[in-house]
Design a protein around this motif. Structure first.
Motif, PDB file in Angstrom:
ATOM      1  N   MET A 190     -24.949 -69.701 -10.601  1.00 61.30           N
ATOM      2  CA  MET A 190     -26.647 -68.819 -11.851  1.00 61.30           C
ATOM      3  C   MET A 190     -26.327 -69.601 -13.227  1.00 61.30           C
ATOM      4  O   MET A 190     -25.865 -69.077 -13.521  1.00 61.30           O
ATOM      5  CB  MET A 190     -27.227 -67.995 -10.984  1.00 61.30           C
ATOM      6  N   ALA A 191     -27.530 -70.353 -13.539  1.00 66.49           N
ATOM      7  CA  ALA A 191     -27.285 -70.220 -15.032  1.00 66.49           C
ATOM      8  C   ALA A 191     -28.249 -69.072 -15.410  1.00 66.49           C
ATOM      9  O   ALA A 191     -28.995 -68.065 -15.268  1.00 66.49           O
ATOM     10  CB  ALA A 191     -28.490 -71.598 -15.612  1.00 66.49           C
ATOM     11  N   TRP A 192     -27.308 -68.516 -16.543  1.00 66.06           N
ATOM     12  CA  TRP A 192     -28.370 -66.980 -16.686  1.00 66.06           C
ATOM     13  C   TRP A 192     -27.953 -66.533 -18.516  1.00 66.06           C
ATOM     14  O   TRP A 192     -26.850 -67.160 -18.896  1.00 66.06           O
ATOM     15  CB  TRP A 192     -27.396 -66.027 -16.116  1.00 66.06           C
ATOM     16  N   ARG A 193     -28.621 -66.793 -19.250  1.00 63.32           N
ATOM     17  CA  ARG A 193     -28.976 -67.020 -20.581  1.00 63.32           C
ATOM     18  C   ARG A 193     -27.822 -67.387 -21.082  1.00 63.32           C
ATOM     19  O   ARG A 193     -27.577 -66.812 -21.598  1.00 63.32           O
ATOM     20  CB  ARG A 193     -28.360 -65.329 -20.964  1.00 63.32           C
ATOM     21  N   GLY A 194     -28.594 -68.459 -20.921  1.00 63.46           N
ATOM     22  CA  GLY A 194     -28.215 -69.763 -21.469  1.00 63.46           C
ATOM     23  C   GLY A 194     -28.559 -70.021 -22.975  1.00 63.46           C
ATOM     24  O   GLY A 194     -29.343 -69.639 -22.934  1.00 63.46           O
ATOM     25  N   ILE A 195     -28.216 -70.435 -23.841  1.00 59.63           N
ATOM     26  CA  ILE A 195     -28.342 -71.117 -25.194  1.00 59.63           C
ATOM     27  C   ILE A 195     -27.341 -72.095 -25.389  1.00 59.63           C
ATOM     28  O   ILE A 195     -26.442 -72.708 -25.057  1.00 59.63           O
ATOM     29  CB  ILE A 195     -27.793 -70.110 -26.318  1.00 59.63           C
ATOM     30  N   SER A 202     -16.945 -62.319 -15.656  1.00 53.56           N
ATOM     31  CA  SER A 202     -16.580 -61.307 -15.287  1.00 53.56           C
ATOM     32  C   SER A 202     -18.043 -61.097 -16.326  1.00 53.56           C
ATOM     33  O   SER A 202     -18.545 -60.253 -16.077  1.00 53.56           O
ATOM     34  CB  SER A 202     -15.540 -60.023 -15.673  1.00 53.56           C
ATOM     35  N   LEU A 203     -18.557 -61.812 -17.780  1.00 55.55           N
ATOM     36  CA  LEU A 203     -18.951 -61.549 -18.680  1.00 55.55           C
ATOM     37  C   LEU A 203     -20.442 -61.296 -17.561  1.00 55.55           C
ATOM     38  O   LEU A 203     -21.189 -60.380 -17.548  1.00 55.55           O
ATOM     39  CB  LEU A 203     -18.912 -62.116 -19.379  1.00 55.55           C
ATOM     40  N   VAL A 204     -20.876 -62.702 -16.980  1.00 56.86           N
ATOM     41  CA  VAL A 204     -21.631 -63.083 -16.523  1.00 56.86           C
ATOM     42  C   VAL A 204     -22.112 -61.771 -15.643  1.00 56.86           C
ATOM     43  O   VAL A 204     -23.403 -61.767 -15.435  1.00 56.86           O
ATOM     44  CB  VAL A 204     -21.421 -64.355 -16.016  1.00 56.86           C
ATOM     45  N   GLU A 205     -20.917 -61.996 -14.531  1.00 58.10           N
ATOM     46  CA  GLU A 205     -21.601 -61.180 -13.426  1.00 58.10           C
ATOM     47  C   GLU A 205     -21.664 -59.813 -13.569  1.00 58.10           C
ATOM     48  O   GLU A 205     -22.563 -59.386 -13.167  1.00 58.10           O
ATOM     49  CB  GLU A 205     -20.994 -61.232 -12.174  1.00 58.10           C
ATOM     50  N   GLY A 206     -21.241 -59.177 -14.877  1.00 62.94           N
ATOM     51  CA  GLY A 206     -21.100 -58.029 -14.833  1.00 62.94           C
ATOM     52  C   GLY A 206     -21.675 -57.905 -15.474  1.00 62.94           C
ATOM     53  O   GLY A 206     -22.616 -56.445 -15.458  1.00 62.94           O
ATOM     54  N   ALA A 207     -22.317 -57.846 -16.644  1.00 66.37           N
ATOM     55  CA  ALA A 207     -23.970 -58.249 -17.219  1.00 66.37           C
ATOM     56  C   ALA A 207     -25.721 -57.849 -16.084  1.00 66.37           C
ATOM     57  O   ALA A 207     -25.709 -57.441 -16.301  1.00 66.37           O
ATOM     58  CB  ALA A 207     -23.651 -58.949 -18.230  1.00 66.37           C
ATOM     59  N   GLN A 208     -25.093 -59.351 -15.289  1.00 66.72           N
ATOM     60  CA  GLN A 208     -26.151 -59.129 -14.787  1.00 66.72           C
ATOM     61  C   GLN A 208     -26.485 -57.975 -13.611  1.00 66.72           C
ATOM     62  O   GLN A 208     -27.352 -57.409 -13.560  1.00 66.72           O
ATOM     63  CB  GLN A 208     -25.740 -60.333 -13.496  1.00 66.72           C
ATOM     64  N   LEU A 209     -25.218 -57.279 -12.920  1.00 63.66           N
ATOM     65  CA  LEU A 209     -25.103 -56.482 -12.423  1.00 63.66           C
ATOM     66  C   LEU A 209     -25.444 -55.035 -13.182  1.00 63.66           C
ATOM     67  O   LEU A 209     -25.941 -54.753 -12.848  1.00 63.66           O
ATOM     68  CB  LEU A 209     -24.052 -55.942 -11.684  1.00 63.66           C
ATOM     69  N   LEU A 210     -25.286 -54.812 -14.392  1.00 61.28           N
ATOM     70  CA  LEU A 210     -26.177 -53.709 -14.945  1.00 61.28           C
ATOM     71  C   LEU A 210     -27.144 -53.330 -14.979  1.00 61.28           C
ATOM     72  O   LEU A 210     -28.036 -52.675 -15.098  1.00 61.28           O
ATOM     73  CB  LEU A 210     -24.990 -53.640 -16.346  1.00 61.28           C
TER      74      LEU A 210
END
Length: 329
Positions: free
Chosen positions: A1-6, A316-324
């Motif tokens: 899942m692309a998330w917060r791409g820049i 872990s950054l991506v999945e952790g941020a999504q969960l938070l």
């Protein structure tokens, strides 16, 4: 899942250009393959052939785009020429003027340019120059620190300055985990840039002793003890090692030029002596009194508990941020 791409990348995560050669092809390719932006670090002297070799070696390890970081305070014209000829995805520049002329030259080669800034005034100049993104560095950052403000105060001001212009603001300084990622997003940033967390990865070219110290030590300090002659007026944040603790009050007139040699290292293809108080961090090739050398680290170092593969850090950054964020909602 692309998330917060820049900047055309899957995720809003940038691996900072770690010097002198800590972020080599292995690390940059691993980060790129994970969907984030990995940055090589150009040598701090003109070395176009070696830099071209670094870029091409990285391309043998990934088919994803990546970038190169360039310190404008050092000779760089020949290195810049190679970066543009090789058409890497992103040029990151630091510690010097990101002029409109430079931006035009970079864009003419089909390359994006992203300066790292430490003040609102520098951000304003970057916006006026037409850059593609801005890395905003807070005083919490490890390595050489260009600004004086904290990230929590500086990022929102730069975000407000950018306004509706399509220039992503990327927060840098003390961020090592998903909580820092979400905090940066709450400040208005669209992405984050991490240095220390990527030093402490399996693919980084840092010496095992340096990596171990990142796990063992929690305290950092903003100082100018290291590299005063080579890079004057460039304060930095380092781990508070026993050596640094003994020498943190080094008199202002002292520098590395008249100090004993404490080790040797191969840096960007060249054999180098390392003198006491030099600003050179130990890489895998370094020998000598490793624990008396500079060890750059941001204030988030105390949150790093293990050496991980770079791809796992990104994940872990991506999945952790999504969960938070889901839990906040």
């Amino acid at each position: 899942m692309a998330w917060r791409g820049i900047l055309g990348f899957d995720y809003g995560i940038v691996q900072g250009p770690l010097g002198p050669d800590i972020s080599g092809p292995d690390l940059v390719a691993a980060v790129a393959n994970a969907g984030a932006l990995g940055l090589l670090r150009a040598p701090d002297w003109e070395s176009p052939d070696y830099l071209r070799e670094l870029i091409r070696k990285t391309r043998t390890l990934t088919d994803k785009p990546f970038g190169v970081g360039l310190v404008l305070a050092f000779p760089h014209e020949e290195n810049l020429k190679v970066i543009l000829e090789e058409k890497v995805a992103v040029l990151q520049v630091y510690w010097g003027e990101c002029s409109r002329e430079l931006v035009t030259e970079v864009h003419s080669a089909g390359v994006k340019i992203v300066p790292q800034v430490g003040s609102v005034e520098a951000a304003k100049k970057a916006i006026e120059a037409g850059v593609d993104g801005i890395i905003v560095q807070g005083r919490e950052a490890g390595g050489h620190v260009i600004g004086q403000e904290s990230l929590i105060a500086l990022v929102p001001r730069v975000v407000d300055l950018v306004g509706d212009i399509d220039i992503p603001v990327i927060a840098a300084g003390g961020i090592v985990d998903a909580r820092g990622y979400v905090a940066a997003l709450a400040l208005g940033a669209q992405g984050i840039c991490l240095g220390t967390r990527f030093v402490a990865t399996k693919e980084s070219n840092a010496h095992p002793t340096y990596k171990r110290k990142l796990l063992e030590l929690d305290e950092t300090e903003y100082t100018d003890v290291f590299g005063r002659a080579r890079w004057p007026g460039a304060p930095h944040r380092v781990l508070v090692t026993p050596f640094f603790n003994d020498w943190r009050s080094l008199p202002p007139h002292e520098n590395e030029t008249n100090q004993p040699v404490i080790g040797h290292s191969k840096i960007n293809g060249l054999e180098k002596e390392i003198r006491r108080f030099a600003g050179t961090v130990p890489n895998k090739s370094t020998t000598g009194d490793l624990e008396s050398m500079a060890m750059y680290a941001g204030q988030g170092a105390g949150l790093i508990k293990e050496i991980l593969p770079a791809a796992q850090v990104v994940r872990s950054l991506v999945e952790g941020a999504q969960l938070l964020i889901q839990n906040i909602k």
